[in-house]
Design a protein around this motif. Structure first.
Motif, PDB file in Angstrom:
ATOM      1  N   SER A  53       0.847  -1.188   0.000  1.00 35.72           N
ATOM      2  CA  SER A  53       0.000   0.000   0.000  1.00 35.72           C
ATOM      3  C   SER A  53       0.885   1.241   0.000  1.00 35.72           C
ATOM      4  CB  SER A  53      -0.902  -0.007   1.246  1.00 35.72           C
ATOM      5  OG  SER A  53      -1.769   1.095   1.236  1.00 35.72           O
ATOM      6  N   ARG A  54       0.452   2.269  -0.698  1.00 35.80           N
ATOM      7  CA  ARG A  54       1.176   3.538  -0.726  1.00 35.80           C
ATOM      8  C   ARG A  54       0.195   4.654  -0.385  1.00 35.80           C
ATOM      9  NH1 ARG A  54       5.212   5.578  -5.395  1.00 35.80           N
ATOM     10  NH2 ARG A  54       6.636   4.514  -3.990  1.00 35.80           N
ATOM     11  N   ILE A  55       0.574   5.490   0.577  1.00 37.54           N
ATOM     12  CA  ILE A  55      -0.236   6.630   0.972  1.00 37.54           C
ATOM     13  C   ILE A  55       0.589   7.889   0.695  1.00 37.54           C
ATOM     14  CG2 ILE A  55      -1.485   7.750   2.862  1.00 37.54           C
ATOM     15  CD1 ILE A  55      -2.568   4.954   2.144  1.00 37.54           C
ATOM     16  N   ILE A  56      -0.014   8.835   0.018  1.00 40.96           N
ATOM     17  CA  ILE A  56       0.653  10.097  -0.307  1.00 40.96           C
ATOM     18  C   ILE A  56      -0.062  11.213   0.446  1.00 40.96           C
ATOM     19  CG2 ILE A  56       1.343  11.682  -2.142  1.00 40.96           C
ATOM     20  CD1 ILE A  56       1.132   9.199  -4.056  1.00 40.96           C
ATOM     21  N   LEU A  57       0.714  11.987   1.222  1.00 48.23           N
ATOM     22  CA  LEU A  57       0.157  13.033   2.079  1.00 48.23           C
ATOM     23  C   LEU A  57       0.827  14.370   1.809  1.00 48.23           C
ATOM     24  CD1 LEU A  57       0.543  11.028   5.410  1.00 48.23           C
ATOM     25  CD2 LEU A  57      -1.603  11.442   4.233  1.00 48.23           C
ATOM     26  N   THR A  58       0.087  15.444   2.055  1.00 52.06           N
ATOM     27  CA  THR A  58       0.709  16.757   2.055  1.00 52.06           C
ATOM     28  C   THR A  58       1.539  16.867   3.340  1.00 52.06           C
ATOM     29  OG1 THR A  58      -1.094  17.804   3.279  1.00 52.06           O
ATOM     30  CG2 THR A  58      -1.284  17.782   0.861  1.00 52.06           C
ATOM     31  N   PRO A  59       2.522  17.761   3.396  1.00 51.96           N
ATOM     32  CA  PRO A  59       3.288  17.927   4.638  1.00 51.96           C
ATOM     33  C   PRO A  59       2.401  18.232   5.844  1.00 51.96           C
ATOM     34  CG  PRO A  59       4.430  18.999   2.830  1.00 51.96           C
ATOM     35  CD  PRO A  59       3.089  18.562   2.297  1.00 51.96           C
TER      36      PRO A  59
END
Length: 103
Positions: A53-59
């Motif tokens: 799984s890959r989760i991409i978040l803003t800072p």
């Protein structure tokens, strides 16, 4: 009495997502605009592992996640005791302690 539903968020959780994905390794990378969290399952004796799984978040959201995790760990430890973390050598734990299972 009427409820105010303006600030309520309805979150849907499918059965497939509710089952979850087991991960025993996370790799975190970042750029100036995002944090990427890759969750990986490493199996004993297998030198290859896939990102599950890959989760991409803003800072900003990454920092909020950090704060939420710290808060939840504090609450967990208050009830269950301190979580012990083994100091592992640098690199990836490829052999899970170099033990082989027997049948």
């Amino acid at each position: 009495m009427e409820e105010n539903n303006e600030n309520q968020l309805n979150i849907e959780l499918s059965e497939e997502i509710a089952e979850g994905i087991y991960s025993n390794l996370a790799i975190i990378t970042h750029s100036n605009s995002e944090f990427v969290l890759d969750f990986i399952r490493v199996m004993p004796g297998v030198p290859k592992a896939k990102v599950k799984s890959r989760i991409i978040l803003t800072p900003e959201h990454a920092k909020r996640l950090l704060t939420a995790l710290e808060d939840n760990i504090e609450k967990f430890e208050a009830v269950n005791g301190r979580i012990k973390v083994q100091q592992e050598p640098s690199g990836f734990p490829m052999n899970f302690g170099n033990t082989m299972g027997q049948a």
